[in-house]
Design a protein around this motif. Structure first.
Motif, PDB file in Angstrom:
ATOM      1  N   ALA A 149       0.750  -1.154   0.192  1.00  0.00           N
ATOM      2  CA  ALA A 149       0.057   0.098   0.055  1.00  0.00           C
ATOM      3  C   ALA A 149       0.692   1.370  -0.038  1.00  0.00           C
ATOM      4  CB  ALA A 149      -1.008  -0.099   1.111  1.00  0.00           C
ATOM      5  N   VAL A 150       0.478   2.273  -0.715  1.00  0.00           N
ATOM      6  CA  VAL A 150       1.254   3.697  -0.595  1.00  0.00           C
ATOM      7  C   VAL A 150       0.368   4.819  -0.422  1.00  0.00           C
ATOM      8  CG1 VAL A 150       0.776   3.761  -3.196  1.00  0.00           C
ATOM      9  CG2 VAL A 150       2.751   4.835  -2.068  1.00  0.00           C
ATOM     10  N   ALA A 151       0.986   5.696   0.483  1.00  0.00           N
ATOM     11  CA  ALA A 151       0.208   7.186   0.619  1.00  0.00           C
ATOM     12  C   ALA A 151       1.068   8.102   0.307  1.00  0.00           C
ATOM     13  CB  ALA A 151      -0.219   6.824   2.001  1.00  0.00           C
ATOM     14  N   PRO A 191      -3.866  -4.247  -8.105  1.00  0.00           N
ATOM     15  CA  PRO A 191      -4.945  -3.806  -7.064  1.00  0.00           C
ATOM     16  C   PRO A 191      -4.493  -3.363  -5.788  1.00  0.00           C
ATOM     17  CG  PRO A 191      -4.611  -6.240  -6.974  1.00  0.00           C
ATOM     18  CD  PRO A 191      -3.661  -5.673  -7.957  1.00  0.00           C
ATOM     19  N   ARG A 192      -3.096  -2.919  -5.901  1.00  0.00           N
ATOM     20  CA  ARG A 192      -2.725  -2.294  -4.372  1.00  0.00           C
ATOM     21  C   ARG A 192      -3.346  -0.708  -4.359  1.00  0.00           C
ATOM     22  NH1 ARG A 192       3.099  -2.688  -5.581  1.00  0.00           N
ATOM     23  NH2 ARG A 192       2.209  -3.005  -7.832  1.00  0.00           N
ATOM     24  N   PRO A 193      -3.679  -0.646  -3.108  1.00  0.00           N
ATOM     25  CA  PRO A 193      -4.385   0.710  -2.902  1.00  0.00           C
ATOM     26  C   PRO A 193      -3.112   1.866  -2.575  1.00  0.00           C
ATOM     27  CG  PRO A 193      -4.123  -0.595  -0.771  1.00  0.00           C
ATOM     28  CD  PRO A 193      -3.635  -1.440  -1.776  1.00  0.00           C
ATOM     29  N   ILE A 194      -4.085   3.088  -2.850  1.00  0.00           N
ATOM     30  CA  ILE A 194      -3.212   4.409  -2.688  1.00  0.00           C
ATOM     31  C   ILE A 194      -4.293   5.340  -1.892  1.00  0.00           C
ATOM     32  CG2 ILE A 194      -4.018   5.343  -4.876  1.00  0.00           C
ATOM     33  CD1 ILE A 194      -1.296   6.774  -5.045  1.00  0.00           C
ATOM     34  N   MET A 195      -3.718   6.101  -1.243  1.00  0.00           N
ATOM     35  CA  MET A 195      -4.194   7.277  -0.498  1.00  0.00           C
ATOM     36  C   MET A 195      -3.400   8.297  -0.848  1.00  0.00           C
ATOM     37  SD  MET A 195      -5.212   7.829   3.364  1.00  0.00           S
ATOM     38  CE  MET A 195      -6.822   7.262   3.390  1.00  0.00           C
ATOM     39  N   LEU A 196      -4.228   9.883  -1.017  1.00  0.00           N
ATOM     40  CA  LEU A 196      -3.562  10.942  -1.274  1.00  0.00           C
ATOM     41  C   LEU A 196      -4.042  11.970  -0.302  1.00  0.00           C
ATOM     42  CD1 LEU A 196      -4.440   9.675  -4.410  1.00  0.00           C
ATOM     43  CD2 LEU A 196      -2.677  11.145  -4.958  1.00  0.00           C
ATOM     44  N   LYS A 251      -8.593   3.465  -4.082  1.00  0.00           N
ATOM     45  CA  LYS A 251      -8.015   4.998  -3.780  1.00  0.00           C
ATOM     46  C   LYS A 251      -8.991   5.557  -3.148  1.00  0.00           C
ATOM     47  CE  LYS A 251      -9.609   6.366  -8.491  1.00  0.00           C
ATOM     48  NZ  LYS A 251      -9.273   6.940  -9.829  1.00  0.00           N
ATOM     49  N   GLU A 252      -8.236   6.617  -2.582  1.00  0.00           N
ATOM     50  CA  GLU A 252      -9.076   7.457  -1.651  1.00  0.00           C
ATOM     51  C   GLU A 252      -8.124   8.929  -1.749  1.00  0.00           C
ATOM     52  OE1 GLU A 252     -10.519   8.127   2.713  1.00  0.00           O
ATOM     53  OE2 GLU A 252      -9.681   6.156   2.283  1.00  0.00           O
TER      54      GLU A 252
END
Length: 380
Positions: free
Chosen positions: A192-194, A318-323, A346-347
Motif C-alpha cells: 500500500a502507498v500513501a 489492485p494495491r491501494p493508494i491514499m492521497l 483509491k482515496e
C-alpha cells in the motif's frame, strides 16, 4: 542574488532543533534484538547528536540506520520502533521520505514517529546524495535513484526479524511522492502507498506550475544552459550548486545563488514563498536540508527531463493508494491528477483549511487517523 518570482514557480522545486531525546525512560528491547537483520551492508546503532526539528516522543525508541541501495549507495535513516516494542512480535512496517530537499530530521521523521505511535515499525530516510546518505556528488536529484531508495528501504525493513515482509507500505511526502508511487508500481513488496502534499517533480521541473513557465523555445535555452553546466562540472570534477528554476530572461538562462533562500525575505514576497521560507528557514531549519541551507546541483534537471514518474500508475492496481492534500494547497492539482489516473482502490483526503506546508508538521491538520487506518486495513 535572490529575486522573488511567481510563487508557484519557486514552489515547484520545493517538494521541516530539539534537544536529544532521553531514551533512558523507555523500556528498551535488548540491542541484539533490535539489530537482528538478514541484510548485508546495513547497520543499526544508537541515535546520537539528535537534531530532529519536531517534538520528540520519548516513548518511541529511535535508532540510526544505514542500508545500501542497488547502486551501491549507503542510504541513512532513522528507525522508529513502536510503543511497548517487543522483538518477539511481527510488525507491519512503513518506509517514509520527503520532501524534495528535506531531511529525515524534518517532516518524514515526524510522520515515521506518528506511525510508530500507531504500532508500526517505520523508517524515515534521506534520499541518495542528500542529508547523511551517501553518493560522491552532493545535492543531486534523480527520479530513478530516489525511486530505488524506497525499494532499498523495503529491503532493509523486510530484513528485520520483527517485521512481517508481507506487511510493508510506503509513504511519500511532497516531491518524494512520485518516487514512492513509482516504486510501488513495480515493487510488489509494497502492499500500500500513501502520499501527502504531493508534487510530481518531473512535471514541476520540466513544465513548472500548470505548465505555465517554459515555452518550447525557453526549454531549448535551458537545455543549452544545462549543457554548459555539464562542461563546467566535468572540468571542476564535482557538482556546481545553482538549480532552483533556471529562469529565462531576455533569451538567456539565469544561474541562481548557492542557497535557495536569503537570510531574510523582502517585505513584498508572495505568500507561497513565505510559506516555504517560514518552514525551511524558520520553524524547521536544519543545516543538512537542501531547502534550508543549500540548493540543488545545477544539472539536477537532467534526470527529470529524461525520466518520467508515475507513468504506469494503472499497474499499481489492485494495491491501494491514499492521497492527502489541502484545499488551500497550491500543489493540490498534482494529487487530483494522480487520483484521476489511478485504477487502484483509491482515496483522496482534502483537508479543509490546509496549505501545502501545513501537511508537513501541523498535527491538527495532518489526518493521521485516516493514514493509520489506511495502512492498518491494507497491511494485514
Amino acid at each position: 542574488m535572490f529575486k522573488p518570482k511567481k510563487s508557484v514557480i519557486l514552489a515547484a522545486i520545493l517538494a521541516g532543533v530539539v534537544s536529544m531525546g532521553n531514551f533512558g525512560e523507555v523500556s528498551a528491547a535488548p540491542i541484539n534484538s533490535v539489530t537482528s537483520t538478514t541484510m548485508k551492508n546495513c547497520s543499526i546503532s544508537d541515535l546520537k547528536n539528535d537534531t530532529r526539528v519536531f517534538k520528540v516522543d520519548k516513548s518511541i525508541q529511535t535508532k540510526f540506520v544505514t542500508f545500501r541501495n542497488r547502486y551501491g549507495i549507503d542510504v541513512a535513516g532513522h528507525l522508529y520502533l513502536p510503543k511497548n516494542f517487543s522483538a518477539n512480535k511481527k510488525y507491519a512496517a512503513i518506509v517514509v521520505s520527503g520532501a524534495f530537499g528535506a531531511v529525515k530530521e524534518q517532516h518524514s521523521g515526524l510522520y515515521a514517529q506518528e506511525f510508530a505511535k500507531a504500532g508500526f515499525v517505520a523508517v524515515a530516510f534521506d534520499p541518495s546524495f542528500t542529508g547523511e546518505s551517501g553518493g560522491n556528488v552532493r545535492n543531486v536529484g534523480s527520479p530513478e535513484i530516489f525511486t530505488e531508495d524506497f525499494s532499498a528501504a523495503v529491503d532493509f525493513v523486510g530484513s528485520l526479524a520483527y517485521v512481517d515482509r508481507e506487511k510493508i507500505g510506503a509513504m511519500g511526502i511532497c516531491g518524494l511522492s512520485g518516487p514512492a508511487v513509482t516504486a510501488a508500481i513495480n515493487d510488489v513488496r509494497i502492499k500500500a502507498v500513501a502520499v501527502s502534499a504531493m508534487y510530481d517533480m518531473v512535471d514541476s521541473i520540466r513544465n513548472h506550475y500548470l505548465g505555465d513557465y517554459y515555452t518550447p523555445a525557453q526549454r531549448e535555452v535551458v537545455k543549452k544552459y544545462l549543457a554548459d553546466m555539464r562542461w563546467a562540472e566535468a572540468e571542476k570534477g564535482s557538482s556546481i550548486p545553482g538549480y532552483h528554476e533556471i529562469p529565462v530572461v531576455n533569451g538567456e538562462a539565469v544561474h541562481a545563488d548557492e542557497k535557495l533562500f536569503p537570510e531574510k525575505l523582502p517585505a513584498n514576497v508572495d505568500s507561497v514563498t513565505k510559506e516555504f521560507f517560514d518552514y525551511y528557514r524558520g520553524r524547521a531549519f536544519h543545516p543538512r536540508a537542501i531547502n534550508s541551507n543549500a540548493i540543488w546541483s545545477s544539472t539536477t534537471p537532467y534526470g527529470f527531463f529524461n525520466f518520467p514518474l508515475d507513468t504506469h500508475v494503472e499497474e499499481l492496481s489492485p494495491r491501494p493508494i491514499m492521497l492527502i492534500t489541502g484545499d488551500k494547497a497550491h500543489s493540490k492539482y498534482h494529487s487530483d491528477n494522480l487520483y484521476a489516473q489511478a485504477k487502484s482502490p483509491k482515496e483522496i483526503v482534502v483537508v479543509k483549511g490546509a496549505t501545502h506546508t501545513d501537511l508537513y508538521d501541523q498535527l491538527d491538520k495532518i489526518p493521521f487517523d485516516k493514514l493509520n487506518k489506511f495502512f492498518k486495513e491494507n497491511l494485514k
